[in-house]
Design a protein around this motif. Structure first.
Motif, PDB file in Angstrom:
ATOM      1  N   ILE B 346      12.049   9.511  84.233  1.00 47.36           N
ATOM      2  CA  ILE B 346      11.249  10.093  83.176  1.00 47.36           C
ATOM      3  C   ILE B 346      12.103  11.082  82.390  1.00 47.36           C
ATOM      4  N   ARG B 347      12.048  10.972  81.074  1.00 45.70           N
ATOM      5  CA  ARG B 347      12.775  11.932  80.254  1.00 45.70           C
ATOM      6  C   ARG B 347      11.909  13.162  80.014  1.00 45.70           C
ATOM      7  N   GLY B 348      12.504  14.158  79.431  1.00 43.99           N
ATOM      8  CA  GLY B 348      11.712  15.330  79.090  1.00 43.99           C
ATOM      9  C   GLY B 348      12.247  16.581  79.740  1.00 43.99           C
ATOM     10  N   CYS B 349      11.888  17.725  79.174  1.00 41.50           N
ATOM     11  CA  CYS B 349      12.527  18.948  79.639  1.00 41.50           C
ATOM     12  C   CYS B 349      11.666  19.757  80.575  1.00 41.50           C
ATOM     13  N   SER B 350      10.446  19.301  80.902  1.00 41.59           N
ATOM     14  CA  SER B 350       9.744  20.168  81.833  1.00 41.59           C
ATOM     15  C   SER B 350       9.882  19.710  83.276  1.00 41.59           C
ATOM     16  N   ASP B 351       9.694  20.672  84.141  1.00 39.65           N
ATOM     17  CA  ASP B 351       9.761  20.429  85.569  1.00 39.65           C
ATOM     18  C   ASP B 351      11.049  19.746  85.982  1.00 39.65           C
ATOM     19  N   THR B 352      12.134  20.313  85.592  1.00 40.69           N
ATOM     20  CA  THR B 352      13.401  19.639  85.827  1.00 40.69           C
ATOM     21  C   THR B 352      14.144  20.193  87.012  1.00 40.69           C
TER      22      THR B 352
END
Lengths: 394, 356
Positions: B346-352
């Motif tokens: 999953i892409r995206g900047c939260s919960d990384t």
């Protein structure tokens, strides 16, 4: 500290806290060299996000930022910046690194440990360019590392840095806050945020087909490109005006046409359908649900709910609400609200709206298609000013 | 339903089945709408109404994960006689399936009917390829224990082939086989357990036992065997090689629809019985897929009356191989399983902040 847990991708020695003036020439030239390198590299060309990096760090853009920054005062870096960058966005770390460089600092950057070809390409590029002795100062003050979640390492880097930049939302911030920084060190943190869009319905109805296509394409880039999982990705569209039904059909119909570009793996379909079932089981304020295959789910709400900021979609599940005026938005906007994308609304209306309502949130207002455009003004921070010191001379 | 209990469990052809299921699903859906508030709201929001009639594939399906997120039941809690939970490792949420007397009894009856097609009408001596611990230790009790107990009704002289430590108890097995020499024997276990703790031990001990009179039923999936590149064919061949067993039947089923299991026939195809149906859906838009096309598996069962599990979307990928045309002569759809859906990046900047 057990150093074998750290994998060093770049930087032979651990940087010490060297500082320089913000936007110094060496850094600006280095940025432009990276921009050129990426444009010439055949592998890099196939990644739109690398091309966005290249476009961002080209000479013209850096010069523009330098000129906009200049306030006639002296700004100098703070020392060593420790960056914790998101593991799911391949190129975010390079922006964070440049924010550190442009503000005149040395940098230790924790890059994603997941394998992304973009990360490899960027590391190769930076390494090659830094071999040039013109960049000896940057070379000595750069280190890229990866490591698995580890408090001991966080403690160490946090303890030696003069500034800490934390991407990745609330959980990451919470975990890093367990590791203290020096009393004078500064922190720039990017918490979980909520973003949304506003559209004037009449403008959609009167727009040409080309304009609608480009609007939908921009929206696709704002959302699906990051699986609708970036802090600046909108979750809800607020419709203004008297032709909402018609405009909504035109708009979502056009978004549906972007389907080909998106890779909707079966697990995403199942996750998304499960999310939709959750919403449909729990809410009694749903006006209607429209599905466009599994690519796009649109949940119409009767009015703005009190929990607006906590209802979010993934992989293309959006909410929509018809509102009477933009002032209605102030009902839900909190300090968590970040980006507002807009279409068909005049700039002076946006200005009035912000000034009139004394909002605690909304840090960016950008046209459709620009939600993910990162910059030195981000999330309410002027990042270069935050990571540097201003020196007062009288 | 009387028709189902009276006939062979693979007797309905596609026309009869479609007609029967259109009615039966309307009846069950109505029951769950009236009995389960959450389900009622879901269908209302999905704009699904029973005012008009529907063909079986038009009935909504709910993702199996919802049984982990909510307590879904359509009868008063006081009527619940048994709660089934899915197996899950510590920390994972488990599915909860609530059974009233009718549903629980019907599950057992359907299971007996379906399996007796393969085991015969009389009870057989039963060797369970598992440890007694799986049913006696309440802390471990889960779908595994429930499965063993459920199938135990089909046999007698229940004997466990594995000891407390999941080691093959070869002496017990031998004396069991001696005692029932010449009789058909019913063997039951989970696909992976049989391979890891029974087959492998026999190979290691270099023991040759004669199970030529054995009938093995196994389920649970080949997921863990994929790493060892063991598929159904290799599985059967190898078991046959070490213990001469010929009658090996895989079954497919899940805790959300206990009882109405899908049995592999002599020709190696998994069959829907009269108690259940299967649809393969395109992950892109949930449209129906035909023979030979891989997609998400939707399962339909006529048994669930106390919880809205009569139409569910699984997280498995499958493919139809035919309908009413299996060389084994049984009616109903036949299919193959291609394992679980894969996790996505999953892409995206939260919960990384990476979880381990």
């Amino acid at each position: 500290m057990s150093e074998d847990k750290i994998k060093v991708l770049l930087g032979d020695v651990e940087p010490t806290a060297c500082v320089s003036e913000v936007y110094n020439d060496e850094v600006c030239r280095f940025a432009d060299d990276l921009s050129k390198w990426l444009r010439k590299d055949r592998n890099a060309l196939s990644f739109p996000d690398l091309m966005a990096v290249s476009f961002w760090c080209r000479k013209g853009n850096i010069e523009k930022m330098r000129n906009e920054f200049d306030d006639g005062k002296i700004h100098i870096g703070r020392g060593l910046i420790f960056h914790i960058t998101p593991s799911n966005v391949p190129v975010n770390f390079i922006f964070s690194y440049f924010f550190g460089l442009l503000s005149g600092n040395s940098n230790i950057v924790r890059v994603p440990s997941k394998e992304f070809p973009q990360v490899d390409i960027l590391c190769t590029a930076v390494k090659e360019i830094l071999e040039n002795d013109d960049y000896i100062n940057i070379r000595k003050s750069t280190r890229f590392v990866t490591y698995e979640r580890d408090k001991e390492i966080n403690d160490y880097y946090s303890g030696i840095c003069d500034g800490r930049v934390i991407w990745g939302g609330d959980n990451t911030i919470k975990a890093l806050r367990e590791s203290p920084i020096k009393p004078k060190a500064v922190e720039v943190v990017f918490a979980d945020r909520y973003s949304f869009g506003v559209i004037q319905s009449e403008r959609v109805v009167s727009a040409s087909d080309e304009e609608i296509t480009s609007l939908a394409h921009g929206f696709y880039n704002d959302t699906y490109l990051m699986d609708q999982n970036a802090c600046s990705t909108p979750h809800c569209i607020f419709w203004l005006g008297n032709q909402v039904r018609e405009a909504s059909e035109i708009f979502w119909g056009a978004v549906k046409k972007e389907e080909e570009k998106y890779s909707l793996e079966p697990i995403k379909s199942v996750d998304k359908y499960t999310d939709l079932c959750h919403i449909a089981m729990e809410r009694d304020d749903i006006a209607e649900i429209n599905t466009y295959g599994n690519f796009l789910y649109v949940v119409g709400l009767k009015k703005i709910p009190s929990d607006m900021e906590s209802i979010r979609g993934r992989y293309g599940m959006f909410f929509e609400v018809h509102i009477k005026s933009m002032d209605d938005l102030s009902m839900f906007i909190t300090e968590r609200s970040q980006t507002m994308i807009y279409y068909g609304v005049e700039k002076n209306e946006l200005n009035d709206f912000i000034k009139k309502n004394n909002l605690k949130g909304v840090d960016r207002i950008v046209p459709f298609g620009n939600a993910l455009d990162i910059g030195v003004i981000w999330d309410g921070y002027d990042i270069i000013r935050s990571l540097s010191r201003v020196i007062g001379i009288r | 339903m009387d028709k189902l209990w009276g006939n062979s469990p693979f007797s309905m052809d596609r026309y009869e089945k479609s007609e029967f299921y259109s009615e039966k699903l309307a009846e069950l859906t109505k029951k769950h709408i009236n009995g389960c508030k959450l389900y009622q709201r879901l269908l209302k929001n999905f704009d699904f109404s029973l005012d008009e009639s529907h063909v079986p594939e038009e009935y909504p399906f709910i993702p199996v994960r919802l049984f982990k997120d909510y307590e879904l039941l359509s009868v008063d809690k006081s009527e619940i006689v048994k709660t089934m939970t899915s197996s899950g490792t510590t920390g994972q949420r488990v599915s909860k399936i609530f059974l009233d007397r009718t549903t629980s009894a019907n599950q057992t009856k359907a299971l007996v009917k379906i399996t007796s097609e393969f085991l015969g009408k009389s009870r057989l001596p039963m060797l369970i390829i598992d440890s007694k611990k799986a049913v006696s230790d309440r802390r471990l009790f889960s779908a595994r224990g429930a499965g063993i107990l459920g199938f135990s009704m089909l046999g007698y002289d229940l004997t466990y082939a594995l000891d407390e430590n999941m080691e093959l108890d070869i002496e017990t097995v031998k004396s069991f086989l001696d005692k029932h020499k010449g009789d058909d024997i019913f063997l039951f276990g989970f696909t992976y357990m049989i391979w890891a703790h029974f087959y492998k031990s026999l190979v290691k001990l270099n023991e040759k036992i004669d199970l030529s009179k054995g009938i093995l039923l196994h389920g649970g999936g080949f997921k863990k065997l994929q790493d060892e590149a063991v598929d159904n064919e290799i599985y059967k061949d190898e078991l046959n090689r070490v213990c001469q067993i010929e009658r090996i039947y895989n079954y497919y089923g899940m805790v959300e629809q206990t009882g109405s299991i899908f049995m592999e026939c002599e020709r190696g195809r998994l069959h829907a019985s009269d108690f259940s149906d299967i649809f393969i859906r395109d992950p892109r838009d949930f449209s129906l897929l035909g023979r030979g096309e891989k997609g998400l598996i939707q399962l339909v069962s006529v048994l669930p009356e106390s919880y809205p599990g009569h139409s569910i979307l699984t997280e498995d990928i499958g493919e139809l191989t035919g309908e009413d045309d299996c060389p084994c002569g049984r009616h109903g759809k036949t299919f193959k399983i291609h394992g679980r859906i894969k996790k996505a990046e999953i892409r995206g900047c939260s919960d990384t902040y990476e979880r381990r």
